[in-house]
Design an enzyme around this catalytic site. Structure first.
Site, PDB file in Angstrom:
ATOM      1  N   GLY A  45       0.837  -1.201   0.000  1.00  0.00           N
ATOM      2  CA  GLY A  45       0.000   0.000   0.000  1.00  0.00           C
ATOM      3  C   GLY A  45       0.866   1.243   0.000  1.00  0.00           C
ATOM      4  O   GLY A  45       2.062   1.168  -0.289  1.00  0.00           O
ATOM      5  N   ASN A  46       0.278   2.374   0.308  1.00  0.00           N
ATOM      6  CA  ASN A  46       1.068   3.608   0.431  1.00  0.00           C
ATOM      7  C   ASN A  46       0.400   4.530   1.444  1.00  0.00           C
ATOM      8  O   ASN A  46      -0.616   4.184   2.030  1.00  0.00           O
ATOM      9  CB  ASN A  46       1.246   4.278  -0.941  1.00  0.00           C
ATOM     10  CG  ASN A  46      -0.085   4.656  -1.551  1.00  0.00           C
ATOM     11  OD1 ASN A  46      -0.826   5.464  -1.017  1.00  0.00           O
ATOM     12  ND2 ASN A  46      -0.418   4.019  -2.686  1.00  0.00           N
ATOM     13  N   HIS A  47       0.989   5.719   1.628  1.00  0.00           N
ATOM     14  CA  HIS A  47       0.559   6.588   2.735  1.00  0.00           C
ATOM     15  C   HIS A  47      -0.600   7.521   2.390  1.00  0.00           C
ATOM     16  O   HIS A  47      -0.910   8.418   3.171  1.00  0.00           O
ATOM     17  CB  HIS A  47       1.746   7.443   3.202  1.00  0.00           C
ATOM     18  CG  HIS A  47       2.888   6.630   3.721  1.00  0.00           C
ATOM     19  ND1 HIS A  47       2.795   5.883   4.864  1.00  0.00           N
ATOM     20  CD2 HIS A  47       4.136   6.420   3.233  1.00  0.00           C
ATOM     21  CE1 HIS A  47       3.936   5.256   5.078  1.00  0.00           C
ATOM     22  NE2 HIS A  47       4.777   5.554   4.098  1.00  0.00           N
TER      23      HIS A  47
END
Ligand code: PMT
Length: 397
Positions: free
Chosen positions: A211-213
């Site tokens: 995933g990412n932020h």
């Protein structure tokens, strides 16, 4: 135009000026508004529930619970309203609003509201002049609420001066003007706007993902602001913890890039404007393990395959859409953004850089530069709501 079919939630607090509220409700109803009256417990000493209920053609709410034990939902009331008007607003109710002292249904409803708030203060001379009242009115203005100033004249105490609640005609005209100018500024009325937001999660096994932020804040702010400009918005969001309440936003939650791709193309053809603010994972694991992967070896290799580029596909299938992409860069920012504008067949690209402090992922603020094929415009660091207004302003232009 005007007040027709507008939903006005009228909070009446306990001051002598409450006797004028009957005329105000009558005026609103004559102008075809829907009026829901909510009284503070003290207001009942000054004006009758029966009169207000007869005039507004609705039951009047005062308490969290009815006599037969059902609950009056402050959230439903707050979300029903197009505007909340507090008239008369006493020093006590004003102070509770400003300081969040939630000891009655009216304040709980006010604290749950997202719509514009109007306040018509009414108090005696010294109370209105008191530094604490002045400070509370300033705080309310600072929250973005609109004050309908008290007027000069004879006060209930017999004193002369400032403190009388504005006349019902003035209050009614203020609310009417607000709706008229809001309708004038509905620059996206009749337009269908598609927005992607948030991250995508690409599963590795039943417990892990890539995933990412991204928090979704940028995309959600765009959706809220586009809806305020009158657009019908479809917001396709990856996994985030944000919520939307606007009636004009249809939110579709997805998890992976593939799901986002499929959802986007259910709506793309019908869109006039599409804005890709999502941080889509470029790669996904080739296979998703059915069981949790055990840590047997020191090294572990995960084979990744390319995800579909949703924005590029939108560029390829573009017919009437005004297509806007984002570029999140860490180096060669402008060059990369301009290259994406051409490669993905965009009409506009919004560059944000992780090298700018408080910009990009997660923050409530962002700093962007907007490029079209023949223009570029730099914006300072602002709240994501303000950035969304700037982006939509450029699109409208
Ligand atoms: O969500 P927040 O915490 O508020 O943060 C906002 C944000 C930083 C995520 C947002 O402002 C932003 O920059 N979004 C785009 C992030 C990104 O993935 O940038 P990119 O340069 O890798 O991608 C370029 C464009 O292609 C983007 O519009 C992206 O949505 C789109 N894309 C990318 C890959 C892919 N497979 N499909 C896509 O549609």
């Amino acid at each position: 135009m005007g007040l027709s079919e507008k939903k006005i939630l009228l909070i009446v607090s306990g001051g002598i000026a409450a006797y004028k509220i009957n005329n105000l409700v009558r005026d609103f109803i004559k102008k075809n508004a829907e009026v829901q009256v909510l009284m503070t417990p003290n207001a009942e000493h000054f004006v009758s529930k029966l009169t207000l209920s007869t005039l507004s053609k609705k039951p009047i709410f005062t308490d969290f619970f009815t006599e037969n034990g059902t609950w009056n939902s402050h959230i439903e009331l707050a979300h029903w309203a197009d505007v909340i008007l507090v008239a008369p607003c006493t020093a006590n109710t004003l102070a509770k609003m400003v300081h969040g002292i939630c000891d009655n249904l009216a304040i709980a409803t006010y604290l749950s509201a997202k719509c514009p708030i109007f306040i018509a203060p009414a108090m005696d001379l010294e109370m209105y002049q008191h530094p604490s009242t002045k400070q509370n009115l300033e705080s309310a203005q600072h929250f973005g609420h609109q004050i309908i100033p008290a007027e000069h004249g004879e006060l209930a105490s017999g004193l002369f001066g400032l403190g009388r609640m504005a006349e019902p005609e003035t209050i009614s005209k203020t609310i009417e003007n607000f709706f008229n100018s809001a309708e004038h500024s509905q620059k996206l009325k009749g337009k269908n706007v598609l927005i992607t937001a948030g991250p995508t999660y690409e599963s590795i096994d039943p417990v892990r993902f890539i995933g990412n932020h991204s928090s979704g804040k940028m995309g959600f702010a765009l959706a809220e602001e586009a809806a305020k400009l009158g657009a019908k918005v479809v917001l396709i969001s990856g996994p985030v913890s944000l919520n939307i309440n606007s009636k004009n936003i249809d939110i579709q939650k997805v998890t992976s890039a593939k799901e986002m791709f499929d959802e986007v193309f259910k709506h793309y053809e019908n869109s006039d404007i599409a804005i890709a603010a999502a941080a889509v994972s470029d790669y996904a694991p080739k296979e998703i393990a059915r069981e949790k992967i055990k840590k047997n070896d020191d090294n572990f290799t995960l084979e990744l395959v390319k995800n579909p580029d949703i924005l590029k596909a939108m560029g390829e299938k573009k017919t009437k859409q005004f297509l806007v992409g984002f570029a999140l860069e860490t180096e060669n920012e402008e060059q990369n953004a301009k290259e994406k504008l051409i490669r993905k067949n965009l009409d506009m690209i919004v560059l944000n850089s992780l090298r700018d402090e408080n910009a990009g992922f997660g923050n409530d603020t962002n700093k962007v530069k907007i490029f079209t094929k023949n223009s570029e415009k730099d914006f300072p660091l602002k709240s994501k709501t303000e950035v969304a207004k700037d982006i939509l302003g450029e699109i409208v232009r």
